[in-house]
Each structure stands twice: as C-alpha cells, then as structure tokens.
Design a protein around this motif. Structure first.
Motif, PDB file in Angstrom:
ATOM      1  N   ALA A 152       0.827  -1.207   0.000  1.00  0.00           N
ATOM      2  CA  ALA A 152       0.000   0.000   0.000  1.00  0.00           C
ATOM      3  C   ALA A 152       0.862   1.259   0.000  1.00  0.00           C
ATOM      4  CB  ALA A 152      -0.920  -0.018   1.224  1.00  0.00           C
ATOM      5  N   LEU A 153       1.936   1.200   0.725  1.00  0.00           N
ATOM      6  CA  LEU A 153       2.836   2.356   0.801  1.00  0.00           C
ATOM      7  C   LEU A 153       3.485   2.632  -0.554  1.00  0.00           C
ATOM      8  CD1 LEU A 153       4.350   4.473   2.491  1.00  0.00           C
ATOM      9  CD2 LEU A 153       5.993   2.703   3.093  1.00  0.00           C
ATOM     10  N   ILE A 154       3.927   1.576  -1.190  1.00  0.00           N
ATOM     11  CA  ILE A 154       4.593   1.715  -2.488  1.00  0.00           C
ATOM     12  C   ILE A 154       3.624   2.255  -3.536  1.00  0.00           C
ATOM     13  CG2 ILE A 154       5.709   0.413  -4.364  1.00  0.00           C
ATOM     14  CD1 ILE A 154       6.737  -1.499  -2.130  1.00  0.00           C
ATOM     15  N   ALA A 155       2.368   1.906  -3.392  1.00  0.00           N
ATOM     16  CA  ALA A 155       1.378   2.287  -4.405  1.00  0.00           C
ATOM     17  C   ALA A 155       0.901   3.734  -4.264  1.00  0.00           C
ATOM     18  CB  ALA A 155       0.178   1.353  -4.328  1.00  0.00           C
ATOM     19  N   LEU A 156       1.310   4.417  -3.195  1.00  0.00           N
ATOM     20  CA  LEU A 156       0.833   5.796  -3.005  1.00  0.00           C
ATOM     21  C   LEU A 156       1.287   6.677  -4.160  1.00  0.00           C
ATOM     22  CD1 LEU A 156       1.490   6.282   0.820  1.00  0.00           C
ATOM     23  CD2 LEU A 156      -0.727   6.094  -0.323  1.00  0.00           C
ATOM     24  N   ASP A 157       0.420   7.581  -4.553  1.00  0.00           N
ATOM     25  CA  ASP A 157       0.694   8.487  -5.665  1.00  0.00           C
ATOM     26  C   ASP A 157       1.904   9.363  -5.322  1.00  0.00           C
ATOM     27  OD1 ASP A 157       0.727  10.406  -7.628  1.00  0.00           O
ATOM     28  OD2 ASP A 157      -1.417  10.825  -7.536  1.00  0.00           O
ATOM     29  N   VAL A 158       2.907   9.335  -6.191  1.00  0.00           N
ATOM     30  CA  VAL A 158       4.136  10.094  -5.914  1.00  0.00           C
ATOM     31  C   VAL A 158       3.884  11.599  -5.901  1.00  0.00           C
ATOM     32  CG1 VAL A 158       5.687   8.346  -6.830  1.00  0.00           C
ATOM     33  CG2 VAL A 158       4.749  10.065  -8.379  1.00  0.00           C
ATOM     34  N   LYS A 159       2.748  12.017  -6.446  1.00  0.00           N
ATOM     35  CA  LYS A 159       2.443  13.443  -6.426  1.00  0.00           C
ATOM     36  C   LYS A 159       1.651  13.839  -5.192  1.00  0.00           C
ATOM     37  CE  LYS A 159       3.011  14.052 -11.319  1.00  0.00           C
ATOM     38  NZ  LYS A 159       2.475  14.408 -12.617  1.00  0.00           N
ATOM     39  N   LYS A 160       1.343  12.853  -4.365  1.00  0.00           N
ATOM     40  CA  LYS A 160       0.599  13.155  -3.134  1.00  0.00           C
ATOM     41  C   LYS A 160       1.484  12.983  -1.901  1.00  0.00           C
ATOM     42  CE  LYS A 160      -3.482  13.781  -5.082  1.00  0.00           C
ATOM     43  NZ  LYS A 160      -4.277  12.689  -5.570  1.00  0.00           N
ATOM     44  N   ILE A 161       2.618  12.312  -2.059  1.00  0.00           N
ATOM     45  CA  ILE A 161       3.488  12.065  -0.910  1.00  0.00           C
ATOM     46  C   ILE A 161       4.928  12.240  -1.364  1.00  0.00           C
ATOM     47  CG2 ILE A 161       3.429   9.548  -1.349  1.00  0.00           C
ATOM     48  CD1 ILE A 161       3.775   9.126   1.675  1.00  0.00           C
ATOM     49  N   THR A 162       5.691  12.997  -0.601  1.00  0.00           N
ATOM     50  CA  THR A 162       7.081  13.234  -0.982  1.00  0.00           C
ATOM     51  C   THR A 162       7.929  12.022  -0.629  1.00  0.00           C
ATOM     52  OG1 THR A 162       7.739  14.139   1.142  1.00  0.00           O
ATOM     53  CG2 THR A 162       6.744  15.676  -0.432  1.00  0.00           C
ATOM     54  N   ASP A 163       9.130  11.966  -1.198  1.00  0.00           N
ATOM     55  CA  ASP A 163      10.030  10.864  -0.870  1.00  0.00           C
ATOM     56  C   ASP A 163      10.383  10.864   0.619  1.00  0.00           C
ATOM     57  OD1 ASP A 163       9.988   9.978  -3.439  1.00  0.00           O
ATOM     58  OD2 ASP A 163      12.045  10.544  -3.942  1.00  0.00           O
ATOM     59  N   VAL A 164      10.513  12.051   1.163  1.00  0.00           N
ATOM     60  CA  VAL A 164      10.839  12.138   2.597  1.00  0.00           C
ATOM     61  C   VAL A 164       9.696  11.557   3.428  1.00  0.00           C
ATOM     62  CG1 VAL A 164      11.273  13.728   4.511  1.00  0.00           C
ATOM     63  CG2 VAL A 164      12.355  14.130   2.277  1.00  0.00           C
ATOM     64  N   GLU A 165       8.481  11.927   3.070  1.00  0.00           N
ATOM     65  CA  GLU A 165       7.318  11.401   3.803  1.00  0.00           C
ATOM     66  C   GLU A 165       7.203   9.888   3.612  1.00  0.00           C
ATOM     67  OE1 GLU A 165       4.539  15.440   3.397  1.00  0.00           O
ATOM     68  OE2 GLU A 165       4.433  13.852   1.887  1.00  0.00           O
ATOM     69  N   LYS A 166       7.512   9.440   2.409  1.00  0.00           N
ATOM     70  CA  LYS A 166       7.431   7.997   2.153  1.00  0.00           C
ATOM     71  C   LYS A 166       8.482   7.247   2.958  1.00  0.00           C
ATOM     72  CE  LYS A 166       5.846   6.384  -1.876  1.00  0.00           C
ATOM     73  NZ  LYS A 166       5.716   6.003  -3.286  1.00  0.00           N
ATOM     74  N   LEU A 167       9.663   7.838   3.051  1.00  0.00           N
ATOM     75  CA  LEU A 167      10.704   7.186   3.851  1.00  0.00           C
ATOM     76  C   LEU A 167      10.306   7.158   5.332  1.00  0.00           C
ATOM     77  CD1 LEU A 167      13.563   5.886   3.728  1.00  0.00           C
ATOM     78  CD2 LEU A 167      14.453   8.120   4.415  1.00  0.00           C
ATOM     79  N   ASP A 168       9.692   8.235   5.785  1.00  0.00           N
ATOM     80  CA  ASP A 168       9.214   8.261   7.173  1.00  0.00           C
ATOM     81  C   ASP A 168       8.209   7.125   7.405  1.00  0.00           C
ATOM     82  OD1 ASP A 168      10.778  10.443   7.707  1.00  0.00           O
ATOM     83  OD2 ASP A 168       9.149  11.902   7.594  1.00  0.00           O
ATOM     84  N   ALA A 169       7.283   6.997   6.471  1.00  0.00           N
ATOM     85  CA  ALA A 169       6.254   5.960   6.611  1.00  0.00           C
ATOM     86  C   ALA A 169       6.874   4.563   6.529  1.00  0.00           C
ATOM     87  CB  ALA A 169       5.199   6.136   5.519  1.00  0.00           C
TER      88      ALA A 169
END
Lengths: 268, 284
Positions: free
Chosen positions: A245-262
């Motif tokens: 689910a995390l990988i599938a998040l829209d890259v325009k809705k979540i930054t790389d920094v936020e994704k790394l945090d998650a």
C-alpha cells in the motif's frame, strides 16, 4: 587518495530482489558520464568479498573516472550483509568529500515474490524458491524487513530518492530524468531505450529481455490477489500488504521524505 | 536551469528536481505535484519562486498552509516572456484557479539591443559592435554603458521597461483566474532603481514603481513583500552541517573569497517565510 582518484558522485541503487533494480540501474548506468558496478558483494560472497575501503574497491573493480566521473553501485537486499557493506562503502565515500546519494527501488512485494518464484523455476540453476507455501511466503517477506530497516536508518545520511518499479514502468522517461537529476546530469536520449549491458543480454532471465528497448510488464494482478487471500493470516504477509500500500501511493501526493518516514515506521 | 542549481548547490540543498511528462526538458522544483489539480495555485517566477537556497520555498509553504494543490513553475532567470513563449505553460496558467506572478526583472526581457538567451540571465547583443556576443545580464548592461554610451543605456532601460509592462498585460489577458503580483525584494518599488553600483540596479532589476502601478488595471492584486535589511544567509552543508563553500574557486573564480559560502543575492529563507505569510493572508 587524491581528489582525482575519487568520482564526482557516488550513487547507491538498492532494493529488494526482483524489484526492478537491474532495469533501473542499467538505465541509470547507461548515461555517458556514469560507470557502474553490479552487485559486488553478492557476486563476491563466495570469496568473502567485503571491501568497504574505497581505494581498495576502486582497484578491485578497475574503476577509472576520467571519462565517467559518476560512479553508481547496484546491490539488492538479498543478504543483510550486502546492505551493510554497501552502506558502509557509501558512507566512506561521503566522508572523503564526494557527493553521495541513494536510490531506494521498491516494488509490490507480492509481485516480487511471484517473479522470484518464476525465475527460480524457469531460469535459475539454483532452484531455491520454486514452491509457493506458507513457509516460503513467510520466509521471503520476513527477510525484507531487516535490510529495509537498515536502509531506512541510513538513507537520510545521503540525498535520496525512492522510486517504485511501477511508477518507473509507467513513466520511464520522466522517472529516469528525475533520478539523473540527483547527480545531477540531464537524461540522455539513448537512456530511454532501457538497454541492459552486454552481460545481461546474454542471460536467459526475462527481466533482461523485457528491458530490451522497452518494458513488458507481466500482469500478476490475479495471482497477487490469490496469494494475499490464501496467506493473509501470516504475520509477514500483513507486513507485505502494508508495504504494498505504501509503495502504491501516488508520488504526487506524498514526498520521498514522507514515504521514507512511513516506511521507517513500518519496518521498525 | 534548475539542474544547474542542483549541481552547484547539491551539498547544501537538494532541490528534488523532477520532470513532468507534459513539460519535457523543464526541470521543476520538487517535491512532485499534480500540475493539473483542481483549485490549484500556480506560481511563476525566477530563482526566487524556484527557491534557490531555501529548503521550503514560499509556493510550497502556501500550499501547506492553505491545504491547496500548488504548481511551482519557477525557473532560473525567467521573465514573463519565458512563459508567453511556451504554450504548454500558458495552458497550465489558464486553467489555474490562481496564478501568483513573482516580480521578475526587466533584464529578462528581449527588447532593444538585447535578446534573452538560454534563460539563465544571459543576454545576447542584437546590434552594434557586440552583435552576436552573449554575456551575463549585468556585464551586458555594463558593456552597453561603456561601449554604446550612456544614452544607449538609458534608451535600453526605457525600452525593456515598456516591454515588461506589455508582457504583463499579455500574460494577464491569457489568465482568466485570480492573478496576484508578488513584489519580492529587499527594496521597495523604486528603491531598487539604484544604478550607482550596477547598470541594472537591484532586484527586480529596472522594474519601477510606475510599472508596478499599472498592474492593478490589468487585473493583478499587488502584494509588496519587502525585507530590509535582510540578514546574510550562510550556506551550510545539509549533512555535515559545516559551512559549505557553494561558490567554489574552480567554478566561480571571480567571486571574492569571503562570499563563497554566503547568499547575498537570492531571497533568503526569512523572505520566503514572510512572502508565504503575506500570500496566505491574501488568499484565505
């Protein structure tokens, strides 16, 4: 080492096995200013290769930065030790004053698992993962967590990008340009061809064939659904579902920094 | 453009450069955003909008504060003509709910003796003894003053100022949504026209208070964001946290040694913060 012995930049491309690391690394390394080393620690494991001193590493791989000043290293998370060594090498390079970056490559873990099974059944001499069982599923996903945790703990030491195999396949041109901008160099037209190196072309694994001038994705949607339905009671499958689910998040809705945090929160 | 900043500044700032499929070859300031999102605020401007030397440029802050999608379409050295010449960018502006136009220099205007080249503050002489030669804008105007004469310089300023107004009128006519003009400078309008040390004055170069006063009739709401005096920004390595000599000897041989780790030109984080607050107040 003198300044001329060092590359202008060092980029570590790393991700779980069967996650598109080869495709994306080949594309990255096909830039005219980039020289690349593929899985030095995985390939050297039988001989106990574990050099993280950059001078020794450079000599071991006969690296010359005269014409290709940007160095890239691709490794997978197959073994935790490979990740440790890759990160240690990257840190040593950064400590020497070289600009160092990290690209974390991710893919839906269920697709990666199924791809691994297919490759093991059909293409690899070493038949390690040919059966889909509760044990093999649990083992595959369990093994993801520790290397990913190590990467998450260390990624912020460097400038980093997160790229998903799916987003790369959907927009190879813009994703390649984005990754090249990390060094930064402009993408070159031939990089769009997604050509593997000569060694890759000689191999039977379809992952090289699929990167020969384009991407042909295998549709595993039904198999993934079946896999999840069958093994969702397995704890590590729950982890894999969250990762998916995390990988599938829209890259325009979540930054790389936020994704790394998650991702960090998920793997800790 | 943005790639150049990333190359020079990369030890101190990661601009997270990205490319949109609809705008190939235009390096956009990250993080990625949906350039077509409903109700979006689009920002156009030069390095200040792009956010050189800041981690959190004002467009992004506005988007976060107001919880609205934004499109940062700032490019180094851009003038309004940069956008007018690109239909895809104009289409994005035409479909935006709001467009914030940062004050861009009149030096970035093709008119009179000069034509902008490569859109990074470089001007190419179109006539006279220097015809065909390109220089950074400040040097180009200095040469104009010395070699073409004071009268030619004065005429050139007048010509680009008129063209600047004309281009803003053209832009406004193509943007049906709300239009905000953001004066972003260390100087109040008019105070920037100090030609004592530079033939183009201070940023936004050669843009006068009279020029700005014409904008409301075109449909612009004008916000003046001024920070003076502005503290000098020391550039710091974002991993080691030691002072970073971004303007190194090799690539910037003419820069004084004591300015190698200082930002003395681009909008500081403090100016970005102030601009974001003022814009939020206006756009709420």
């Amino acid at each position: 080492m003198t300044v001329t012995d060092m590359p202008k930049s060092f980029t570590l491309l790393i991700g779980p096995p069967r996650s598109g690391t080869t495709l994306i690394a080949n594309t990255f390394m096909s830039h005219s200013t980039v020289c690349g080393v593929h899985e030095p620690y995985q390939h050297g494991r039988a001989n106990g290769y574990g050099t993280t001193d950059f001078a020794d590493f450079k000599a071991d791989h006969s690296l010359d930065f005269t014409d290709t000043p940007n160095l890239a290293l691709k490794e997978t998370t197959t073994r935790l030790r490979n990740v440790e060594l890759s990160l240690e090498l990257a840190q040593n390079v950064q400590n020497s004053g070289t600009y160092t970056s990290l690209i974390l490559i991710l893919r839906c873990p269920f697709e990666a698992f199924l791809s691994q099974v297919e490759a093991s059944r059909d293409h690899w001499e070493e038949k390690k993962l040919t059966d889909i069982t509760e044990e093999s599923v649990a083992h595959f996903f369990d093994r993801q967590r520790a290397p990913l945790r190590l990467i998450c703990e260390n990624a912020r030491r460097f400038h980093f990008r997160i790229v998903s195999y799916d987003s790369f396949c959907a927009s190879p041109e813009t994703e390649t340009a984005r990754l090249m901008a990390l060094i930064p160099v402009p993408m070159e037209p031939h990089q769009k061809d997604l050509m593997p190196d000569a060694a890759g072309l000689a191999l039977p694994d379809p992952k090289f064939a699929s990167s020969r001038g384009g991407i042909t994705k295998t549709d595993r949607a039904m198999s993934v659904d079946h896999l999840i339905e069958t093994y969702q009671h397995v704890p590590s499958v729950k982890f894999a579902m969250a990762l998916r689910a995390l990988i599938a998040l829209d890259v325009k809705k979540i930054t790389d920094v936020e994704k790394l945090d998650a991702l960090t929160a998920l793997v800790l | 453009m943005g790639l150049g900043y990333q190359k020079t500044d990369r030890n101190a700032f990661d601009y997270d450069i990205w490319f949109d499929a609809g705008l190939p070859n235009l390096a956009l300031r990250g993080p990625q955003s949906d350039l077509h999102a409903d109700n979006r605020i689009s920002f156009i401007g030069a390095a200040q909008t792009f956010g050189r030397f800041v981690h959190d440029p004002f467009p992004r802050q506005v988007g976060q504060f107001l919880e609205r999608p934004i499109a940062n379409l700032g490019f180094s050295g851009a003038g309004v003509e940069f956008y007018l010449q690109r239909p895809k960018l104009m289409a994005l502006l035409a479909t935006s709910d709001t467009v914030v136009v940062q004050s861009m220099s009149a030096r970035s205007v093709s008119a009179g003796v000069f034509k902008t080249a490569r859109n990074n503050g470089v001007l190419c002489f179109q006539s006279g003894p220097r015809k065909g030669e390109s220089f950074m804008a400040q040097e180009a105007y200095r040469l104009l003053k010395i070699e073409y004469g004071e009268d030619a310089l004065i005429e050139q300023r007048k010509t680009v100022q008129e063209k600047w107004v004309e281009q803003h009128r053209d832009l406004a006519s193509q943007v049906p949504g709300r239009k905000v003009f953001l004066w972003l400078s260390n100087e109040a309008p008019g105070d920037n026209l100090d030609y004592g040390n530079s033939a183009i004055g201070k940023f936004p170069h050669m843009v006068s208070a009279e020029m700005v006063s014409e904008l409301p009739d075109m449909g612009f709401e004008v916000i003046e964001c001024i920070l003076n005096p502005e503290p000098v920004q020391i550039l710091v390595n974002d991993h080691s946290h030691v002072v970073e000599r971004v303007f190194d000897q090799q690539n910037f041989p003419n820069r004084p040694d004591n300015l190698r780790a200082l930002n003395v030109y681009y909008a500081s984080p403090a100016l970005h913060d102030k601009a974001a607050r003022m814009l939020c107040k206006a756009l709420l």
